[in-house]
Write an enzyme that holds these catalytic residues in place. Structure first.
Site, PDB file in Angstrom:
ATOM      1  N   LYS A 184       0.827  -1.211   0.000  1.00 22.98           N
ATOM      2  CA  LYS A 184       0.000   0.000   0.000  1.00 22.98           C
ATOM      3  C   LYS A 184       0.862   1.263   0.000  1.00 22.98           C
ATOM      4  O   LYS A 184       0.472   2.287  -0.558  1.00 22.98           O
ATOM      5  CB  LYS A 184      -0.894  -0.033   1.244  1.00 22.98           C
ATOM      6  N   GLU A 198     -11.102   5.890   4.808  1.00 26.17           N
ATOM      7  CA  GLU A 198     -11.177   4.980   5.959  1.00 26.17           C
ATOM      8  C   GLU A 198     -11.861   5.627   7.172  1.00 26.17           C
ATOM      9  O   GLU A 198     -12.718   4.991   7.800  1.00 26.17           O
ATOM     10  CB  GLU A 198      -9.764   4.490   6.329  1.00 26.17           C
ATOM     11  N   ASP A 204      -6.398   6.251  14.128  1.00 30.40           N
ATOM     12  CA  ASP A 204      -6.180   4.942  13.495  1.00 30.40           C
ATOM     13  C   ASP A 204      -4.714   4.537  13.590  1.00 30.40           C
ATOM     14  O   ASP A 204      -3.858   5.071  12.888  1.00 30.40           O
ATOM     15  CB  ASP A 204      -6.633   5.042  12.025  1.00 30.40           C
TER      16      ASP A 204
END
Ligand code: AMP
Length: 577
Positions: free
Chosen positions: A69, A146, A168
């Site tokens: 990613k 997200e 996160d």
């Protein structure tokens, strides 16, 4: 209507979910809810994805790739064994595996998906994600942020105007985002983070610690041996997870290096000091987020914790202290983004979706200990162990120390509530641990609370140095304990001088009990002011009532407390005149 899946294509792990009967459901991959975002090529030239690829990571690093990613959107090639791939192609391999697992699970073809990306992803990174989906045979119906997915999981239609902070912390990345919902429009106002900070760094710190200790004892370094280093990594990662729920973790690996064994124990307090500087860095990002969005922390309605590493207790402590708003992690922080993506997919598909229901404890459970409050040392501080909002079943442990040299016993007292002083909370039960060793003060006692779905609380106290232990199961209030509500209300209204607010849900009994305790506290305060200025006979009577009131609170005797509140209220009425 064909199904649309929701996919969290993560740096360390990926998850896939779908809406079934209105609720998001995670589709397991090889029996696990999460799949490592890892791709490899085995010696036979076969492509491996997920757990099998991760398993060969240390043995064949040149034929394995993790964290693709981070390369999305870059014009680069990744070498894997004797072949090379674009980041989109590698991500497509991950998506292909998730798609195929979903097809087997659902028994139908899966051709459409909603995929999540970090809020900070730029256009090239988003396009690359879309291309990866298409390469995997998925029509990407939407790419969503997200943090938006996380907010959706807690509030499935985002129908209420609100400001949400999403923190996160995953395996390899961290980001904080401020999501503002206004008139149905969801906007990520600011997002900040670090693409190279996460649980993997905590693992590295623990590995260094264990390696140094091993070197001191054995004169050899574990990290120089590939196989030993791999075992050490797995062991510290497991210990790190245990430290989220227990005050100590033991790492025991036999024959880790030829005939040598590794055996060490790590305390949560030491571990927290190791990772504190990294967590403080995450808080800098949180503050920058507020600055960029021109929003004050006080405006935040909800804090959502996302990512496996956010289970570290120090995270909720630091975030909670900075924002002063309750942190939410009732929905599994590893799965929440995929669930939110599935909810978005359901909305696109015109399916009716419901909020995710999780069993949580509505009350905090803890014990009484010596500690500081408002700069004063007190013996009756409430130390929470299982906090309100924790998903059930829950098990949390904390270490305490004896106060006196030669202390032979400890009285473990358990309370339910939110007040900083133990006895302003509801008393649940107590037991004595006797026969402690004859040693100086500071003898450690590990207290563990385990709360099940039925409200049964198992309390275990262990003397750490000997293993001497005692376990008692207590019934928690859970809104079911018998109490005459009307009598309590009448008594309260007498104590407060006005009718108490009526409560309307299942927690009525508990609320009434808590209100009795609060009223008693109020009455004791009023009485305390008068003690020095009234007739000695009245003062004596008042003191005796105050002592009885304190005792009734300690013993959790609600009926007696109700009577005493009434007597105190009557006496104050006459004395205050
Ligand atoms: P994610 O990237 O969100 O899947 O998070 C993975 C990271 O979370 C890894 O570093 C895990 O070791 C870490 N993790 C998972 N469970 C826990 C836990 N209970 N306590 C602390 N870290 C955890």
């Amino acid at each position: 209507m064909s199904v649309i899946v929701g996919i969290d294509l993560g740096t360390t792990n990926s998850e896939i979910a779908v809406i079934r009967d209105g609720k998001p459901e995670i589709i397991p991959v090889e029996g696990e809810p999460i799949m490592p975002s890892c791709v490899g090529i085995d010696p036979g030239g076969n492509i491996l994805v997920g757990r099998t690829a991760k398993n060969q990571m240390v043995a064949a690093p040149e034929a394995t790739i993790l964290s693709i990613k981070r390369k999305m959107g870059e014009n680069t090639r990744i070498s894997l064994a004797d072949r090379s791939f674009s980041p989109e192609e590698i991500s497509a391999m991950i998506l292909t595996k998730l798609k195929s697992v979903a097809e087997t699970h659902l028994g139908e073809a899966v051709t459409e998906a909603v995929i999540t990306v970090p809020a900070y992803f730029d256009d090239a990174q988003r396009k690359a994600t879309r291309s990866a989906g298409e390469l995997a045979g998925l029509k990407v119906r939407r790419i969503i942020n997200e943090p938006t997915a996380a907010a959706l999981a807690y509030d499935h239609d985002l129908g209420t105007d609100q400001t949400v902070l999403v923190y996160d912390l995953g395996g390899g990345t961290f980001d904080a985002s401020l999501v503002v919902v206004q008139n149905g429009v969801v906007e990520v106002k600011a997002s900040h983070g670090n693409t190279h900070l996460g649980g993997d760094d905590f693992d590295r710190l623990l590995m260094d610690y264990a390696d140094d200790l091993f070197f001191e004892q054995q004169g050899v370094r574990l990290k120089t041996d590939l196989k030993a280093a791999n075992r050490l990594w797995a062991a510290v990662e497991k210990a790190k997870r245990e430290l989220s729920d227990a005050p100590y973790a033991r790492i025991r690996e036999e024959f880790i290096l030829s005939d040598l064994h590794l055996d060490l124990e790590i305390a949560r307090t030491d571990y927290e000091e190791m990772i504190r500087p990294l967590l403080e860095k995450t808080m800098d990002s949180v503050h920058r987020c507020f600055k960029d969005a021109a929003i004050l922390p006080g405006a935040v309605d909800k804090v959502i914790l996302v990512g496996g590493s956010s289970r570290t207790p120090l995270v909720s402590e630091l975030v909670g202290n900075a924002i002063r708003t309750e942190t939410h992690q009732e929905i599994d922080p590893d799965l929440i983004v995929a669930m939110g993506a599935a909810i978005q997919a359901g909305v696109i598909n015109g399916q009716k979706t419901h909020s995710i229901l999780v069993d949580i404890t509505p009350y905090t459970f803890g014990t009484r200990a010596v500690g500081m409050l408002d700069g004063q040392m007190r013996e009756d501080i409430f130390v929470p162990l299982i906090r309100r909002g924790t998903a059930l079943p829950a098990k949390k442990g904390e270490a305490f120390a004896t106060m006196f040299d030669g202390q032979k016993a400890v009285d473990v007292r358990i309370f339910q509530g939110e007040a900083p002083l133990a006895e302003d909370n509801i008393f649940i039960g107590n037991f004595l641990v006797e026969g402690l060793s004859d040693c100086p003060a500071g003898n450690e006692i590990v207290l563990t609370l385990a709360l099940d779905l039925n409200g049964l609380l198992q309390v275990t106290a262990v003397e750490k140095r000997t293993g001497l232990s005692k376990t008692v199961t207590m019934e928690t209030d859970n809104g079911k304990a018998p109490l005459d509500l009307n009598a309590a209300r009448e008594n309260l209204s007498a104590a407060l001088g006005h009718a108490p607010a009526t409560t309307a849900d299942a927690s009525q009994t508990t609320d009434a009990k808590q209100a009795l305790i609060n009223a008693a506290k109020d009455l004791r305060k009023r009485a305390g002011v008068l003690l020095d200025s009234i007739d000695p006979t009245d003062a004596q009577e008042l003191r005796s009532l105050l002592a009885d009131s304190q005792k009734a609170v300690s013993n959790g005797d609600a009926d007696r407390l109700a009577q005493l509140n009434e007597s105190l209220s009557d006496m104050l009425f006459y004395l205050e005149d």
